[in-house]
Write an enzyme that holds these catalytic residues in place. Structure first.
Site, PDB file in Angstrom:
ATOM      1  CG  HIS A   6      47.691  37.077  44.337  1.00  0.00           C
ATOM      2  ND1 HIS A   6      48.630  36.095  44.488  1.00  0.00           N
ATOM      3  CD2 HIS A   6      47.134  36.889  43.118  1.00  0.00           C
ATOM      4  CE1 HIS A   6      48.659  35.344  43.407  1.00  0.00           C
ATOM      5  NE2 HIS A   6      47.764  35.802  42.554  1.00  0.00           N
ATOM      6  CD  GLU A  33      43.436  36.559  41.983  1.00  0.00           C
ATOM      7  OE1 GLU A  33      43.471  35.988  40.885  1.00  0.00           O
ATOM      8  OE2 GLU A  33      43.945  36.067  43.017  1.00  0.00           O
ATOM      9  CG  ASP A  35      42.938  32.036  41.398  1.00  0.00           C
ATOM     10  OD1 ASP A  35      43.128  32.818  40.451  1.00  0.00           O
ATOM     11  OD2 ASP A  35      43.662  31.999  42.413  1.00  0.00           O
ATOM     12  CG  HIS A  48      46.178  29.207  41.529  1.00  0.00           C
ATOM     13  ND1 HIS A  48      47.071  28.393  40.865  1.00  0.00           N
ATOM     14  CD2 HIS A  48      46.252  30.413  40.923  1.00  0.00           C
ATOM     15  CE1 HIS A  48      47.668  29.079  39.908  1.00  0.00           C
ATOM     16  NE2 HIS A  48      47.184  30.306  39.917  1.00  0.00           N
ATOM     17  CD  GLU A 107      43.075  34.204  37.310  1.00  0.00           C
ATOM     18  OE1 GLU A 107      43.659  34.687  38.299  1.00  0.00           O
ATOM     19  OE2 GLU A 107      43.643  33.505  36.458  1.00  0.00           O
TER      20      GLU A 107
HETATM   21  O1  G3P Z   1      44.676  37.719  38.564  1.00  0.00           O
HETATM   22  C1  G3P Z   1      46.042  37.939  38.761  1.00  0.00           C
HETATM   23  C2  G3P Z   1      46.757  36.677  39.112  1.00  0.00           C
HETATM   24  O2  G3P Z   1      46.019  35.998  40.095  1.00  0.00           O
HETATM   25  C3  G3P Z   1      46.963  35.772  37.935  1.00  0.00           C
HETATM   26  O3  G3P Z   1      47.816  34.734  38.229  1.00  0.00           O
HETATM   27  O4  G3P Z   1      48.289  32.371  38.644  1.00  0.00           O
HETATM   28  O5  G3P Z   1      47.970  33.916  40.561  1.00  0.00           O
HETATM   29  O6  G3P Z   1      46.037  33.258  39.191  1.00  0.00           O
HETATM   30  P1  G3P Z   1      47.498  33.519  39.208  1.00  0.00           P
HETATM   31 MG    MG Z   2      44.471  34.439  40.089  1.00  0.00          MG
END
Ligand code: G3P
Ligand code: MG
Length: 236
Positions: A6, A33, A35, A48, A107
């Site tokens: 993450h 993952e 952002d 993020h 994302e």
């Molecule tokens: O994609 C899962 C997770 O990353 C969503 O929450 O706020 O960490 O981007 P966040």
């Molecule tokens: Mg995310």
């Protein structure tokens, strides 16, 4: 149950930096993952928040800053002195770092209502890197997901449920031909996991950093968790 790094290995290195992604790869992560936001001069960047305040101690929204201004911020020091000088990566850099065998959970933080043309730019890059098969585009912004789908019938999509009701989420996943439903730990229960899987979806749960909730989720059949410790150094 698969472990997705993450924001990279963000438990050990500053989130969404090349250092965190490199570390996730070194630790053997099979999926990462990140952002994505877009700068004022339409560059895709990996961060993020929609601003640099928390990780870069700098004022201003990403959408109002040029790439050069975003890149001027040190986004490593807040995490630890040895990460001083880490920069907000461009999405191209992250995609270059991944070796094609590592799945990318990409994302998009907001679609083209906020970042004009972001869906086309993301898809264009995925195509240029030949990464259609290894990239899952996800978003809480479901209008963005519909835009991605209309641009590319083969794009892999993940649906972040957010505040949308479960029934509506399943209906929209079917319309979108999404492959996965992404929900929070609190939203995850056995009934929902089963219903989503019966509808042909994988269920991915964020963010799970401790062994106990990870064990519960594994027991109810969750397909993957987003975790800041991809080496499975889950806190007891
Ligand atoms: O994609 C899962 C997770 O990353 C969503 O929450 O706020 O960490 O981007 P966040
Ligand atoms: Mg995310």
């Amino acid at each position: 149950m698969q472990i997705i790094a993450h924001r990279g290995a963000s438990g050990y290195a500053p989130e969404n930096t090349l250092a965190a992604i490199r570390l996730a790869l070194e630790q053997g992560a099979r999926a990462v993952e990140i952002d994505v936001h877009q700068t004022r001069d339409h560059e895709l960047v990996v961060i993020h928040d929609d601003n640099l305040k928390r990780v870069g101690r700098k004022k201003g929204k990403i959408k109002d800053l040029r790439l050069s201004e975003v890149r001027a911020a040190d986004v490593g020091s807040w995490f630890g002195a040895r990460f001083r000088g880490e920069r907000v990566p461009k999405l191209t850099e992250v995609m270059d770092l991944l070796d094609g065998r590592t799945e990318l959970q990409l994302e998009i933080k907001a679609g083209s209502r906020f970042y004009p043309g972001i869906e086309e730019r993301v898809l264009d890059l995925i195509h240029k890197r030949g990464a259609l098969k290894t990239t899952v585009v996800s978003s809480f912004d479901h209008v963005c997901l519909y835009a991605v789908r209309s641009l590319d019938p083969r794009a892999r999509l993940g649906y972040l449920m957010g505040l949308t009701g479960f029934k509506t989420a399943l209906k929209e996943c079917a319309e979108l031909k999404a492959e996965s439903l992404h929900i929070s730990r609190r939203q995850a229960n056995a009934r929902r996991v089963k219903a989503a899987q019966q509808a042909g979806l994988k269920v991915l749960v964020y963010t799970v950093n401790e062994a106990k909730p990870a064990a519960r989720l594994e027991k109810i059949g969750v397909d993957a968790i987003f975790c800041n410790y991809p080496d499975l150094g889950l806190k007891a």
